[in-house]
Write a protein that holds these residues in place. Structure first.
Motif, PDB file in Angstrom:
ATOM      1  N   VAL A   1       0.832  -1.207   0.588  1.00 26.85           N
ATOM      2  CA  VAL A   1       0.133   0.120  -0.206  1.00 26.85           C
ATOM      3  C   VAL A   1       0.875   1.664   0.105  1.00 26.85           C
ATOM      4  CG1 VAL A   1      -1.363   1.067   1.336  1.00 26.85           C
ATOM      5  CG2 VAL A   1      -2.038  -0.957   1.368  1.00 26.85           C
ATOM      6  N   LEU A   2       0.628   2.715  -0.711  1.00 24.05           N
ATOM      7  CA  LEU A   2       1.698   3.296  -1.122  1.00 24.05           C
ATOM      8  C   LEU A   2       0.258   4.575  -0.804  1.00 24.05           C
ATOM      9  CD1 LEU A   2       4.333   4.290  -2.268  1.00 24.05           C
ATOM     10  CD2 LEU A   2       3.985   4.805  -4.310  1.00 24.05           C
ATOM     11  N   VAL A   3       0.964   5.081   0.311  1.00 25.68           N
ATOM     12  CA  VAL A   3      -0.133   6.677   0.107  1.00 25.68           C
ATOM     13  C   VAL A   3       0.817   7.759   0.436  1.00 25.68           C
ATOM     14  CG1 VAL A   3      -1.714   5.285   1.350  1.00 25.68           C
ATOM     15  CG2 VAL A   3      -0.467   6.429   2.767  1.00 25.68           C
ATOM     16  N   ASP A   4       0.532   9.052   0.830  1.00 21.32           N
ATOM     17  CA  ASP A   4       1.056  10.311   0.631  1.00 21.32           C
ATOM     18  C   ASP A   4       0.550  10.773   2.398  1.00 21.32           C
ATOM     19  OD1 ASP A   4       3.543  10.743  -0.866  1.00 21.32           O
ATOM     20  OD2 ASP A   4       1.854  11.503  -2.344  1.00 21.32           O
ATOM     21  N   MET A   5       0.863  10.606   2.756  1.00 19.20           N
ATOM     22  CA  MET A   5       0.341  11.326   4.069  1.00 19.20           C
ATOM     23  C   MET A   5       0.969  12.913   4.367  1.00 19.20           C
ATOM     24  SD  MET A   5       1.262  10.410   8.118  1.00 19.20           S
ATOM     25  CE  MET A   5       2.646  11.189   8.422  1.00 19.20           C
ATOM     26  N   SER A   6       0.103  13.616   4.200  1.00 15.77           N
ATOM     27  CA  SER A   6       0.320  15.164   4.995  1.00 15.77           C
ATOM     28  C   SER A   6       0.034  15.863   5.762  1.00 15.77           C
ATOM     29  CB  SER A   6      -0.121  16.471   3.208  1.00 15.77           C
ATOM     30  OG  SER A   6      -0.123  15.901   1.905  1.00 15.77           O
ATOM     31  N   VAL A   7       0.514  16.433   6.806  1.00 13.05           N
ATOM     32  CA  VAL A   7      -0.149  17.257   7.555  1.00 13.05           C
ATOM     33  C   VAL A   7       0.555  18.743   7.970  1.00 13.05           C
ATOM     34  CG1 VAL A   7       1.146  17.212  10.506  1.00 13.05           C
ATOM     35  CG2 VAL A   7       0.871  14.758   8.894  1.00 13.05           C
ATOM     36  N   GLU A   8      -0.582  19.393   7.786  1.00 12.13           N
ATOM     37  CA  GLU A   8      -1.241  20.804   7.920  1.00 12.13           C
ATOM     38  C   GLU A   8      -0.568  21.086   9.379  1.00 12.13           C
ATOM     39  OE1 GLU A   8      -2.308  22.275   4.423  1.00 12.13           O
ATOM     40  OE2 GLU A   8      -2.993  20.682   4.058  1.00 12.13           O
ATOM     41  N   ILE A   9      -0.183  22.409   9.611  1.00  5.30           N
ATOM     42  CA  ILE A   9      -0.810  23.189  11.230  1.00  5.30           C
ATOM     43  C   ILE A   9      -1.254  24.490  11.321  1.00  5.30           C
ATOM     44  CG2 ILE A   9       1.563  23.446  11.858  1.00  5.30           C
ATOM     45  CD1 ILE A   9      -0.954  22.508  14.169  1.00  5.30           C
TER      46      ILE A   9
END
Length: 474
Positions: A215-223
């Protein structure tokens, strides 16, 4: 001359002519569609397809057809159909061997040693360095040469269909459409041969018993909405990198590397545990062959556990990052966002859809500090677990390995993914599989200094010719 002697003579002479073409293939930067959205405009894939197609079409195999199929919006597929040959195959005109390979490549990767490069083919001793030779540009050449070798020995093979795809390194997104479109051509194969796998050493034929899914995903975290002076806000505004670490700890035990998602835990068949034990006893801990820095080592020193960890257990890798400037241009700024590309390798029998859903839920539920988290899924594919080996194939593998390598064949699980195998396993549950390849532990597929071990490529070609004859005479 015996089958082995006649076939070996043909393999050796043909590989001498293959080498210049394979060298030209390595020069082409035809990275897979996932890494080059403009692959069609750049023309490199078309160049590689034409090079391989032209060589296939130049072979004097009576009755063979060579075609390039290109469905709308898809990468191309080379299809070679070879009619049966020999008295023992004549009464089974529809009995089919499906042979598989791919010609798309992984991107460049940094770290190539001086004098080498992904598109700079270099032959040093038994090694052809460069991207794609072993993974797995050699497959088309080896497949047709093996068929020719059977004919050169006046032996038998059943009908053969050779598929060379151009999207495998992207997770084979185009392959299902082609399998459906070519259903009448493919038929119902009783044997599948895949040359896109690896080997533990170069001393024998290694047959892959399982492949992991992914499983290949991009996780983006914004604050925050923009970068802020770290001296002004750090301690009050949390770092998106720290939040990312917190989220990843829901998925992976940071101390042991164990994946914590219940969907990633499967029962390991006793037969595979015993095979891992026997292989480790024979060849030792395989991780010893990897280029650890001084003082570093693997997660476990136990050879059997190393084999099981790379084949039947899930593993998480961060394979890319966004939002982080190069260190030489990194100011004292609290960055507004961090994006991590996560590659989660799955046990062969894990359900990729279930894993993907559980992974996304863990990363996006109850996010610390109310940060905004988005997860973009790129691909998910199941693994593959080989069916029980038929008696005729078990005997053929032994004979082929002894004929080509001088040593008996061995079986092992592979840590990588070949989406086509899982698809075919479900579609043709009665088929037998021979999944093998030239990628030893230090051949470094996908990484810098990737190479094809040339003697192994020749020996595998000879071994496949022996297996084709055994299949036709079973």
């Amino acid at each position: 001359m015996s089958l082995t002697e006649s076939a070996a003579a043909h393999v050796e002479s043909t590989w001498d002519h293959i080498m210049p073409v394979l060298v030209d293939y390595v020069r082409i930067p035809n990275v897979s569609v996932a890494f080059d959205a403009q692959w069609r405009e750049h023309g490199f894939m078309a160049e590689a397809v034409e090079l391989v197609r032209s060589w296939c079409a130049s072979r004097e195999i009576e009755g063979a057809t060579v075609e390039v199929h290109e469905l709308p919006g898809r990468t191309p597929m080379i299809v070679v159909v070879v009619p049966p040959s020999g008295e023992q195959a004549a009464n089974r005109p529809d009995d089919t061997v499906l042979m598989y390979g791919h010609l798309d490549k992984q991107p460049e990767m940094e770290g190539w040693r001086e004098g080498l490069g992904p598109w700079t083919p270099v032959i040093e001793g038994d090694r052809l360095y460069g991207r794609g030779g072993a993974d797995d540009g050699y497959a088309a050449f080896a497949s047709l040469t093996a068929i020719e070798a059977v004919r050169a020995a006046a032996a038998s093979h059943t009908r053969c269909v050779v598929l060379i795809e151009a999207s495998e390194e992207s997770g084979s997104p185009d392959l299902p459409a082609y399998v459906d479109a070519l259903a009448d051509v493919i038929g119902s194969p009783s044997l599948v041969v895949c040359l896109d796998s690896g080997c533990i050493d170069y001393e024998r034929l290694w047959v892959t018993t399982s492949l992991r899914g992914m499983v290949l995903v991009d996780m983006s975290v914004e604050i925050v909405t923009e970068g802020l002076h770290s001296g002004d806000v750090s301690g009050m505004v949390p770092s998106t990198f720290r939040i990312s670490r917190m989220l990843l700890s829901r998925v992976e035990d940071q101390d042991t590397g164990r994946v914590l998602l219940p969907s990633c835990t499967v029962e390991i068949p006793g037969e595979r545990i015993e095979q891992a034990r026997l292989t480790a006893t024979e060849v030792g801990p395989i991780a010893a062959q990897y280029p650890f820095v001084d003082g570093a080592g693997p997660t476990t020193a136990d050879g059997s556990e190393q084999l099981l960890a790379r084949t039947w257990r899930a593993a998480l890798s961060v394979v890319g990052a966004g939002g982080l400037p190069p260190v030489e241009r990194a100011g004292n700024v609290l960055r507004p966002s961090t994006t991590l590309r996560l590659s989660l390798r799955l046990p062969p029998t894990a359900d990729p859809a279930r894993v993907e859903a559980e992974l996304i839920e863990q990363l996006t539920t109850d996010v610390p500090y109310g940060a905004k988290v988005t997860v973009q899924a790129h691909s998910s594919s199941g693994g593959w677990h080989a069916p029980a080996t038929a008696e005729w194939l078990a005997a053929a593998l032994e004979e082929a390995s002894v004929a080509a390598f001088g040593s008996a064949a061995r079986m092992f699980g592979e840590g990588g993914s070949i989406p086509f195998m899982g698809m075919l396993g479900r579609k043709f549950p009665e088929a037998q599989f021979v999944v093998t390849g030239c990628l030893g532990p230090d051949a470094n597929a996908h990484g810098p200094n990737e190479y094809l071990h040339l003697p192994t490529a020749r020996k595998i070609t000879l071994a496949i010719s022996e297996i084709l004859h055994a299949h036709a005479t079973r």
